[in-house]
Enzyme design. Structure first.
Site, PDB file in Angstrom:
ATOM      1  N   GLU A  85     -14.616 -75.809 -72.358  1.00  0.00           N
ATOM      2  CA  GLU A  85     -13.488 -75.363 -73.180  1.00  0.00           C
ATOM      3  C   GLU A  85     -12.614 -74.338 -72.460  1.00  0.00           C
ATOM      4  O   GLU A  85     -11.390 -74.346 -72.613  1.00  0.00           O
ATOM      5  CB  GLU A  85     -14.062 -74.749 -74.462  1.00  0.00           C
ATOM      6  CG  GLU A  85     -13.066 -74.284 -75.466  1.00  0.00           C
ATOM      7  CD  GLU A  85     -13.745 -73.785 -76.727  1.00  0.00           C
ATOM      8  OE1 GLU A  85     -13.420 -72.658 -77.141  1.00  0.00           O
ATOM      9  OE2 GLU A  85     -14.597 -74.500 -77.292  1.00  0.00           O
ATOM     10  N   ASP A  86     -13.225 -73.458 -71.670  1.00  0.00           N
ATOM     11  CA  ASP A  86     -12.506 -72.307 -71.123  1.00  0.00           C
ATOM     12  C   ASP A  86     -12.308 -72.308 -69.612  1.00  0.00           C
ATOM     13  O   ASP A  86     -11.695 -71.385 -69.084  1.00  0.00           O
ATOM     14  CB  ASP A  86     -13.239 -71.012 -71.501  1.00  0.00           C
ATOM     15  CG  ASP A  86     -13.186 -70.735 -72.999  1.00  0.00           C
ATOM     16  OD1 ASP A  86     -12.323 -71.315 -73.685  1.00  0.00           O
ATOM     17  OD2 ASP A  86     -14.015 -69.951 -73.480  1.00  0.00           O
TER      18      ASP A  86
END
Length: 194
Positions: free
Chosen positions: A61-62
């Site tokens: 996600e990051d």
């Protein structure tokens, strides 16, 4: 959390992937969060893959895929770990334009309603740590703590409450659902006007 070579490898990958990132509420290196989530999830299960996925839960996600991709994760930790990480990841990719906050959260909740029990445990542990961190930040900063986030108190509490409801509905009365509900209630008591 029991140390194993695989857990050690996951910690090294997460530390490299999150290098230079910090938490929203203070300058703590971001790696503290996945380590805390893994420690919390290890209270709920002894499944090594779940602990490894907890350590890696924010990587897809990051972190840009050029740094560490789903393919890298599958090659290193297997499809099961990668699927758990995908299951607890919002629909966004680091470095790309992200959908609005509410859209991402509604998508996360829809996905959680269909996810595996292992994903529910990781999500619960993640949110327990986030909520506990919010309570600590509130102790330090008071009402200013709410300004650190992309959504206000009502929206944050809606989201965390909805996750707690899903975890309770899907897993029943278990340690994870009880701890998550307690953490939601603790932070709700700190909201303006509570």
């Amino acid at each position: 959390m029991t140390w194993t070579p695989t857990v050690d490898r996951a910690l090294a990958v997460a530390a490299r992937a999150h290098e230079g990132q910090t938490r929203k509420d203070d300058p703590t290196p971001y790696i503290a969060h996945p380590v805390a989530v893994a420690m919390i999830v290890s209270d709920f299960t002894e499944d090594e893959d779940v602990v490894v996925a907890a350590i890696l839960h924010d990587v897809l996600e990051d972190v840009p895929p050029s740094v560490y991709s789903a393919e890298d994760m599958t090659a290193e930790f297997g499809e099961r770990v990668t699927e758990m990480v995908r299951g607890v990841s919002e629909e966004k990719t680091a470095g790309e334009e992200t959908p609005p906050w509410r859209v991402r959260k509604e998508g996360y909740l829809s996905q959680l309603a269909e996810d595996s029990q292992e994903c529910l445990l990781i999500s619960a542990a993640d949110k327990i740590h986030n909520l506990r961190s919010m309570a600590v930040a509130h102790d330090r900063q008071g009402e200013a703590m709410w300004g650190l986030f992309n959504a206000g108190p009502a929206e944050k509490l809606w989201f965390y409450g909805a996750i707690a409801d899903t975890v309770s509905e899907r897993l029943g009365d278990c340690a994870a659902s009880r701890e998550l509900r307690r953490a939601v209630d603790d932070v709700a008591s700190l909201a303006p006007g509570a």
